[in-house]
Write an enzyme that holds these catalytic residues in place. Sequence first.
Site, PDB file in Angstrom:
ATOM      1  N   ASP A 109     -35.763  16.842  -2.650  1.00  0.00           N
ATOM      2  CA  ASP A 109     -36.352  16.069  -3.742  1.00  0.00           C
ATOM      3  C   ASP A 109     -35.296  15.117  -4.285  1.00  0.00           C
ATOM      4  OD1 ASP A 109     -38.871  17.362  -3.705  1.00  0.00           O
ATOM      5  OD2 ASP A 109     -38.103  18.996  -4.929  1.00  0.00           O
ATOM      6  N   ASP A 127     -44.633  14.621  -2.559  1.00  0.00           N
ATOM      7  CA  ASP A 127     -45.236  15.067  -3.815  1.00  0.00           C
ATOM      8  C   ASP A 127     -46.093  13.952  -4.436  1.00  0.00           C
ATOM      9  OD1 ASP A 127     -43.888  17.495  -3.524  1.00  0.00           O
ATOM     10  OD2 ASP A 127     -42.162  16.778  -4.668  1.00  0.00           O
TER      11      ASP A 127
END
Length: 167
Positions: A109, A127
């Site tokens: 991330d 995401d």
Amino acid sequence: MFWTILIAVLFALDQVTKAYVRDNLPLGVRNEVIPGFFYFTHVENTGAAFGILKNGRYFFIILTVIICGILIYVMIKNKQKLLRLAISFILAGAAGNWIDRVIRGKVTDFFDFYIFGYDYPVFNVADICINIGTFLLVFFVLFIYKEPKKENAAAEDLMAGAGEDDE
């Protein structure tokens, strides 16, 4: 064919951005883009969204395969373009995070926002795809989807027929 290409492009975008971050931004380092608001921060997530259910790697690998199988079935059976668009985004994002879990054991991330003083959980392109797809899916279900009329008509005929027999 369009939907497959869309999924492949979104999946590739996710994988390329994650590889770039892994290769160019050391783990835990935060690069400021917009002071006090947006950063690139390299983190590794062993859980699901927002780091919940840490170390649930095998659970998420299996769950993702099951959900993707169901979504592919729905996509094949339904010709509604908005529904297919929603599913395409969800599939691309799910595949992007799934491949990370399978190969690396964790998800990379890097988008890091501070919104109104709140440190929002760090996320990635996959995401974003999942969230866009989910929003589109909810919109579709709430405002566009209609129950098939054939089933309703058959039920009404059955109910009407039942009333006639009682007389």
